[in-house]
Each structure stands twice: as C-alpha cells, then as structure tokens.
Design a protein around this motif. Structure first.
Motif, short mmCIF file in Angstrom:
data_model
loop_
_atom_site.label_atom_id
_atom_site.label_comp_id
_atom_site.label_asym_id
_atom_site.label_seq_id
_atom_site.Cartn_x
_atom_site.Cartn_y
_atom_site.Cartn_z
N ILE A 3 0.94 14.07 -9.43
CA ILE A 3 1.66 15.34 -9.52
C ILE A 3 2.10 15.58 -10.96
CG2 ILE A 3 3.81 16.52 -8.89
CD1 ILE A 3 3.48 15.18 -6.09
N PHE A 4 2.66 14.55 -11.61
CA PHE A 4 3.09 14.67 -13.00
C PHE A 4 1.90 14.98 -13.90
CE2 PHE A 4 3.73 12.62 -17.14
CZ PHE A 4 4.85 13.33 -17.58
N ILE A 5 0.78 14.30 -13.68
CA ILE A 5 -0.40 14.50 -14.52
C ILE A 5 -0.91 15.93 -14.42
CG2 ILE A 5 -2.86 13.89 -14.70
CD1 ILE A 5 -1.98 10.97 -14.09
N PHE A 6 -1.08 16.43 -13.20
CA PHE A 6 -1.70 17.75 -13.03
C PHE A 6 -0.73 18.91 -13.26
CE2 PHE A 6 -4.75 15.03 -10.73
CZ PHE A 6 -5.84 15.28 -11.55
N GLN A 7 0.55 18.63 -13.45
CA GLN A 7 1.50 19.67 -13.82
C GLN A 7 1.45 19.95 -15.32
OE1 GLN A 7 3.79 21.65 -12.07
NE2 GLN A 7 2.50 21.00 -10.37
N ASN A 8 0.94 19.00 -16.09
CA ASN A 8 0.87 19.14 -17.54
C ASN A 8 -0.53 19.59 -17.93
OD1 ASN A 8 3.53 18.09 -18.57
ND2 ASN A 8 2.91 16.46 -17.16
N THR A 9 -0.71 20.90 -18.06
CA THR A 9 -2.05 21.46 -18.27
C THR A 9 -2.28 22.00 -19.68
OG1 THR A 9 -1.29 23.57 -17.43
CG2 THR A 9 -2.29 22.06 -15.84
N THR A 10 -1.33 21.88 -20.58
CA THR A 10 -1.49 22.44 -21.92
C THR A 10 -2.49 21.62 -22.74
OG1 THR A 10 0.34 21.13 -22.77
CG2 THR A 10 0.87 23.30 -21.93
N ALA B 30 0.83 -1.20 0.00
CA ALA B 30 0.00 0.00 0.00
C ALA B 30 0.87 1.25 0.00
CB ALA B 30 -0.93 0.00 1.21
N LEU B 31 1.97 1.24 0.76
CA LEU B 31 2.87 2.40 0.77
C LEU B 31 3.49 2.62 -0.61
CD1 LEU B 31 4.76 2.28 4.16
CD2 LEU B 31 3.31 4.08 3.29
N GLY B 32 3.92 1.56 -1.24
CA GLY B 32 4.48 1.68 -2.58
C GLY B 32 3.46 2.22 -3.57
N PHE B 33 2.24 1.71 -3.48
CA PHE B 33 1.18 2.18 -4.35
C PHE B 33 0.89 3.66 -4.11
CE2 PHE B 33 -3.37 3.07 -4.91
CZ PHE B 33 -3.48 2.84 -6.27
N ALA C 5 -5.73 13.50 -20.73
CA ALA C 5 -5.26 12.33 -21.47
C ALA C 5 -4.37 11.46 -20.59
CB ALA C 5 -4.52 12.78 -22.72
N LEU C 6 -3.49 12.10 -19.82
CA LEU C 6 -2.61 11.34 -18.94
C LEU C 6 -3.40 10.63 -17.85
CD1 LEU C 6 0.33 13.88 -18.58
CD2 LEU C 6 0.39 11.69 -19.77
N LEU C 7 -4.41 11.31 -17.32
CA LEU C 7 -5.25 10.71 -16.28
C LEU C 7 -6.01 9.50 -16.82
CD1 LEU C 7 -6.08 11.03 -13.32
CD2 LEU C 7 -7.98 12.43 -14.09
N ILE C 8 -6.54 9.62 -18.03
CA ILE C 8 -7.24 8.49 -18.65
C ILE C 8 -6.28 7.32 -18.87
CG2 ILE C 8 -8.37 7.72 -20.78
CD1 ILE C 8 -9.61 10.57 -20.90
N ALA C 9 -5.08 7.60 -19.36
CA ALA C 9 -4.09 6.55 -19.59
C ALA C 9 -3.69 5.89 -18.27
CB ALA C 9 -2.87 7.12 -20.30
N TRP C 10 -3.54 6.69 -17.22
CA TRP C 10 -3.17 6.15 -15.91
C TRP C 10 -4.26 5.24 -15.36
CZ3 TRP C 10 -5.00 7.47 -10.84
CH2 TRP C 10 -4.24 6.92 -9.81
N ILE C 11 -5.51 5.67 -15.49
CA ILE C 11 -6.64 4.87 -14.99
C ILE C 11 -6.75 3.57 -15.77
CG2 ILE C 11 -9.16 4.79 -14.83
CD1 ILE C 11 -9.03 7.79 -14.10
N LEU C 12 -6.58 3.63 -17.11
CA LEU C 12 -6.62 2.41 -17.91
C LEU C 12 -5.49 1.46 -17.54
CD1 LEU C 12 -7.59 3.83 -21.41
CD2 LEU C 12 -9.03 2.51 -19.84
N GLY C 13 -4.31 1.98 -17.27
CA GLY C 13 -3.20 1.15 -16.82
C GLY C 13 -3.47 0.52 -15.47
N ALA D 125 1.00 9.18 -5.91
CA ALA D 125 1.25 10.60 -5.65
C ALA D 125 2.16 11.20 -6.73
CB ALA D 125 1.87 10.79 -4.27
N ILE D 126 3.22 10.49 -7.08
CA ILE D 126 4.13 10.98 -8.12
C ILE D 126 3.41 11.08 -9.45
CG2 ILE D 126 6.21 10.40 -9.44
CD1 ILE D 126 7.31 9.18 -6.81
N ALA D 127 2.61 10.07 -9.79
CA ALA D 127 1.88 10.08 -11.07
C ALA D 127 0.89 11.23 -11.12
CB ALA D 127 1.17 8.74 -11.27
#
Length: 82
Positions: free
Chosen positions: A36-43, A24-27, A61-69, A32-34
């Motif tokens: 942060i990366f997703i919401f920093q890219n707002t263009t 759970a800690l690893g997840f 798009a990144l959020l959708i890809a992350w959820i699908l993964g 959290a890192i994912a």
C-alpha cells in the motif's frame, strides 16, 4: 481422606496457534502495508546508481528495494535444527 487428582487433558489448539500460521499472518500484514505504501507513492524521482542518474516512478524504486530486502532476509534465515 481420598486424594483428588486432576488429569490434564490436551486442549485443542486453534488454527492461529500454529507457528507457521502466525508467521504467515505477520508476513501477510507487513506485505500488505508495504505494498500500500509503495503504490501510494507514484511521483517521478531521480535516483543515482553509482554514476548514472535514472528517473523512474518512486513506487518502482520502493518495490525494487522491498524485493531486494525480502531476498536478503530469505538468504540469511537459518533453519532450526530438529
């Protein structure tokens, strides 16, 4: 001469040694890192979905890809037999 035997007493395991807590800690760290990366890219970006071209924020798009993964990994995890 008397023989000295050392009995091993079970040591108390800390909270972080439990396998479920470590997973759970690893997840949580990776999530959290994912995020942060997703919401920093707002263009705005153009994405081609087979035929149509869709313009949307890159974070979406990144959020959708992350959820699908995440869903793909949950569906492919094999539970250990006890």
């Amino acid at each position: 001469m008397a023989r000295v035997t050392h009995e091993r007493q079970p040591q108390a395991r800390s909270f972080f040694h439990h396998p479920l807590v470590r997973r759970a800690l690893g997840f949580l760290v990776i999530t959290a890192i994912a995020l942060i990366f997703i919401f920093q890219n707002t263009t705005e970006t153009a994405i081609q979905l087979l035929v149509p071209v869709v313009t949307m924020p890159l974070w979406g798009a990144l959020l959708i890809a992350w959820i699908l993964g995440l869903l793909a990994s949950v569906l492919t995890i094999r539970r250990r037999e006890r």
